[in-house]
Design an enzyme around this catalytic site. Structure first.
Site, PDB file in Angstrom:
ATOM      1  N   LYS A 188      39.140  33.904  20.537  1.00 31.27           N
ATOM      2  CA  LYS A 188      38.715  32.552  21.066  1.00 31.27           C
ATOM      3  C   LYS A 188      37.682  31.663  20.311  1.00 31.27           C
ATOM      4  CE  LYS A 188      38.183  29.572  24.142  1.00 31.27           C
ATOM      5  NZ  LYS A 188      39.200  28.244  24.375  1.00 31.27           N
ATOM      6  N   CYS A 214      32.766  23.259  24.968  1.00 29.30           N
ATOM      7  CA  CYS A 214      33.149  24.414  24.130  1.00 29.30           C
ATOM      8  C   CYS A 214      32.815  24.416  22.656  1.00 29.30           C
ATOM      9  CB  CYS A 214      35.027  24.398  23.961  1.00 29.30           C
ATOM     10  SG  CYS A 214      35.575  24.317  25.686  1.00 29.30           S
TER      11      CYS A 214
HETATM   12  N1  SAJ Z   1      36.218  15.604  17.817  1.00 31.56           N
HETATM   13  C1  SAJ Z   1      35.882  14.624  16.600  1.00 31.56           C
HETATM   14  N2  SAJ Z   1      36.950  14.791  15.470  1.00 31.56           N
HETATM   15  C2  SAJ Z   1      38.087  15.333  15.760  1.00 31.56           C
HETATM   16  C3  SAJ Z   1      38.308  16.422  16.806  1.00 31.56           C
HETATM   17  C4  SAJ Z   1      37.355  16.240  17.582  1.00 31.56           C
HETATM   18  O1  SAJ Z   1      34.916  14.174  16.393  1.00 31.56           O
HETATM   19  O2  SAJ Z   1      39.012  15.036  14.716  1.00 31.56           O
HETATM   20  C5  SAJ Z   1      35.384  15.776  18.770  1.00 31.56           C
HETATM   21  C6  SAJ Z   1      35.851  15.245  20.107  1.00 31.56           C
HETATM   22  O3  SAJ Z   1      35.486  13.791  19.818  1.00 31.56           O
HETATM   23  C7  SAJ Z   1      35.072  15.798  21.001  1.00 31.56           C
HETATM   24  C8  SAJ Z   1      34.835  16.960  20.467  1.00 31.56           C
HETATM   25  O4  SAJ Z   1      35.071  17.245  18.944  1.00 31.56           O
HETATM   26  O5  SAJ Z   1      33.668  15.338  21.281  1.00 31.56           O
HETATM   27  C9  SAJ Z   1      35.478  18.335  21.051  1.00 31.56           C
HETATM   28  O6  SAJ Z   1      36.874  17.809  21.071  1.00 31.56           O
HETATM   29  P1  SAJ Z   1      38.351  18.761  20.769  1.00 31.56           P
HETATM   30  O7  SAJ Z   1      39.647  17.942  21.396  1.00 31.56           O
HETATM   31  O8  SAJ Z   1      38.138  19.053  19.715  1.00 31.56           O
HETATM   32  O9  SAJ Z   1      37.971  20.073  21.796  1.00 31.56           O
HETATM   33  P2  SAJ Z   1      37.983  20.149  23.301  1.00 31.56           P
HETATM   34  O10 SAJ Z   1      36.523  20.813  23.606  1.00 31.56           O
HETATM   35  O11 SAJ Z   1      38.420  19.145  24.011  1.00 31.56           O
HETATM   36  O12 SAJ Z   1      39.191  21.384  23.438  1.00 31.56           O
HETATM   37  C10 SAJ Z   1      38.916  22.680  22.392  1.00 31.56           C
HETATM   38  C11 SAJ Z   1      40.116  23.040  22.264  1.00 31.56           C
HETATM   39  N3  SAJ Z   1      40.089  24.149  20.942  1.00 31.56           N
HETATM   40  C12 SAJ Z   1      40.586  23.926  19.849  1.00 31.56           C
HETATM   41  O13 SAJ Z   1      41.293  22.799  19.698  1.00 31.56           O
HETATM   42  C13 SAJ Z   1      40.743  24.807  18.867  1.00 31.56           C
HETATM   43  C14 SAJ Z   1      40.817  23.718  23.028  1.00 31.56           C
HETATM   44  O14 SAJ Z   1      42.103  24.240  22.715  1.00 31.56           O
HETATM   45  C15 SAJ Z   1      40.200  24.638  23.814  1.00 31.56           C
HETATM   46  O15 SAJ Z   1      40.850  25.227  24.942  1.00 31.56           O
HETATM   47  C16 SAJ Z   1      38.842  24.113  24.324  1.00 31.56           C
HETATM   48  O16 SAJ Z   1      38.257  23.552  23.155  1.00 31.56           O
HETATM   49  C17 SAJ Z   1      38.134  25.192  25.081  1.00 31.56           C
HETATM   50  O17 SAJ Z   1      37.885  24.930  26.398  1.00 31.56           O
HETATM   51  O18 SAJ Z   1      37.824  26.265  24.458  1.00 31.56           O
END
Ligand code: SAJ
Length: 441
Positions: free
Chosen positions: A227, A281
């Site tokens: 995880k 997360c």
């Molecule tokens: N972000 C960027 N650039 C990107 C991707 C994300 O700046 O290319 C930023 C987003 O704007 C945001 C943050 O990162 O502020 C997190 O966004 P995210 O979509 O990457 O993650 P979460 O927190 O919405 O969901 C993640 C997911 N983990 C992965 O993709 C490995 C999800 O599958 C998990 O279940 C979740 O964390 C969790 O609850 O652990």
């Protein structure tokens, strides 16, 4: 099995035939409880009495696509309580099967200053389960925890339960659902089940019958680690994208164009630069890995790169507008990412505070967020007399904004797009000076 059929008594003692008790009715626990209720009775437990009352009235404490329909379809098989004891007693007193499975999905935040995982909620939930655990029962932990928590904290607490010593099943089963698409992802994503033994793994796999993705089995320690490395991988790669974005600015090129072209390579998948990393997360989980290690510099450095993006964003704003005081900024979006109403660990919070500390007057608008640490305005009030729009969240709503209608309301038509979602030419044609994070042109 349709949502209305309840399972016949299981052919083996290893399948859950009883009522399931889900402890923690948050962004993960509640959707999980409702999906489980499609196939059996479920009692939900949450220490937040208001949340329990809201659910008892048939209302949802937060929105997710498909959650309301799911809730309506299982209303007669889901009951919320404020404690495990009350939930178990209620079930024993009526026609429902007794509780034989306990699923814990309580929050594991970082203690602010210490930046150390706070396992109090998990510990309290596991202790309340230990008080009622019986032989043959199963316990599933979904909360994100540091590797080794099962061995060090959870099993010793459960084994204190005299009635169930060594006779209960246990598995650590992290969720992967992305906020904003939770219900669909919970059903379709592949899943990892970390059981202490074969029977525990089988019991957990049987419980997750709503999962259409493949379920992979391992042991609890490996599952805890999986995880954390999933989310850490993503955080480190966002940091790499952010660093590429800053380099592109220095070289005077469009970093997003370069990333898009680089991603045409079959083995390259660079993420998107942004104003920082939020959510409950990615800013948190890497520290669950690095906390007990003195050899995880890349992971810690990536956290630092992401956490300084709000500062970098402010530097880009400084180049666009007159020096404060008296300069007005409009922050568009305070949610941590587009399409959600969640502001936990949002980079917007740090940006607003930094801008205010530099003397800027900041107004913020987010069509999806109702309350925030900074006062929120409606769109017109937020842009009125503004010197610069700062797009912080990539909400789809912002892609359709009409620059021609906005410009007259502003004191200075300038915009900083940290997400690359505005049509730069269209906004320039309307008289806007537009900068984009990760674009040096
Ligand atoms: N972000 C960027 N650039 C990107 C991707 C994300 O700046 O290319 C930023 C987003 O704007 C945001 C943050 O990162 O502020 C997190 O966004 P995210 O979509 O990457 O993650 P979460 O927190 O919405 O969901 C993640 C997911 N983990 C992965 O993709 C490995 C999800 O599958 C998990 O279940 C979740 O964390 C969790 O609850 O652990």
């Amino acid at each position: 099995m349709t949502g209305t059929d309840l399972p016949a008594s299981a052919s083996s003692s290893n399948e859950a035939t009883g009522t399931v008790c889900v402890v923690g009715l948050g962004y993960i626990g509640l959707p999980t409880a409702l999906l489980l209720a499609r196939d059996r009775h479920v009692v939900g437990v949450d220490g937040d009495g208001e949340r329990v009352a809201t659910l008892g009235e048939g209302e949802l404490p937060f929105e997710e696509p498909g959650l309301a329909e799911l809730f309506d379809s299982v209303r007669d098989r889901f009951d919320p309580f404020t404690s495990v004891g009350k939930a178990v007693t209620a079930v024993e007193g009526d026609s429902r099967p007794t509780v034989d499975t306990y699923l814990v999905a309580t929050p594991t935040p970082l203690d602010g200053v210490a930046q150390v995982p706070n396992l109090e909620h998990v510990h309290a939930a596991v202790e309340s389960v230990a008080d009622v655990l019986g032989p043959g029962d199963a316990v599933i932990l979904e909360s994100t925890v540091p590797p080794g928590t099962t061995e060090r904290l959870v099993l010793p607490t459960l084994e204190r339960s005299s009635a169930a010593r060594g006779e209960f099943r246990y598995a650590y089963c992290p969720e992967r659902a992305s906020p904003g698409d939770t219900v669909r992802e919970m059903v379709h994503n592949e899943r990892v089940v970390g059981g202490v033994d074969e029977e525990s793994r089988d019991r957990a796999v049987a419980l997750y019958e709503f999962v259409e993705g493949e379920i992979h089995t391992t042991d609890p320690l490996c599952s805890e680690f999986v995880k954390l490395i999933e989310n850490t991988y993503r955080d480190v790669n966002v940091a790499l994208a952010n660093e590429f974005g800053k380099l592109a600015e220095q070289y005077g090129l469009d970093g997003r164009e370069a990333i898009e072209l680089a991603n045409e390579h079959p083995r390259v998948d660079i993420l998107s630069p942004g104003p920082g990393v939020g959510g409950h997360c990615l800013p948190v989980d890497p520290r669950f890995l690095t906390n007990l290690s003195d050899d995880s510099r890349l992971i810690s450095l990536a956290r630092e790169v992401n956490d300084t993006m709000p500062v970098h964003t402010l530097r880009l704003v400084d180049e666009l507008v007159p020096d404060p005081p008296g300069t007005r900024l409009t922050v568009l979006g305070v949610a941590y990412k587009g399409g959600v109403d969640d502001t936990r660990e949002t980079p917007a919070r740090r940006f607003v505070r930094l801008a205010q500390n530099e003397g800027y007057e900041v107004r913020a608008h987010d069509p999806r967020v109702e309350s925030f640490s900074h006062e929120l305005s409606d769109f017109d009030a937020a842009v009125d007399g503004s010197d610069c729009l700062v797009v912080v969240t990539d909400h789809p709503e912002f892609e359709d904004l009409d620059p021609g209608a906005i410009a007259p309301a502003m004191r200075r038509p300038a915009a900083l797009d940290t997400r690359g979602i505005l049509d730069r030419e269209r906004w320039a044609d309307a008289g806007f000076t537009v900068r984009r994070l990760a674009d040096g042109r």
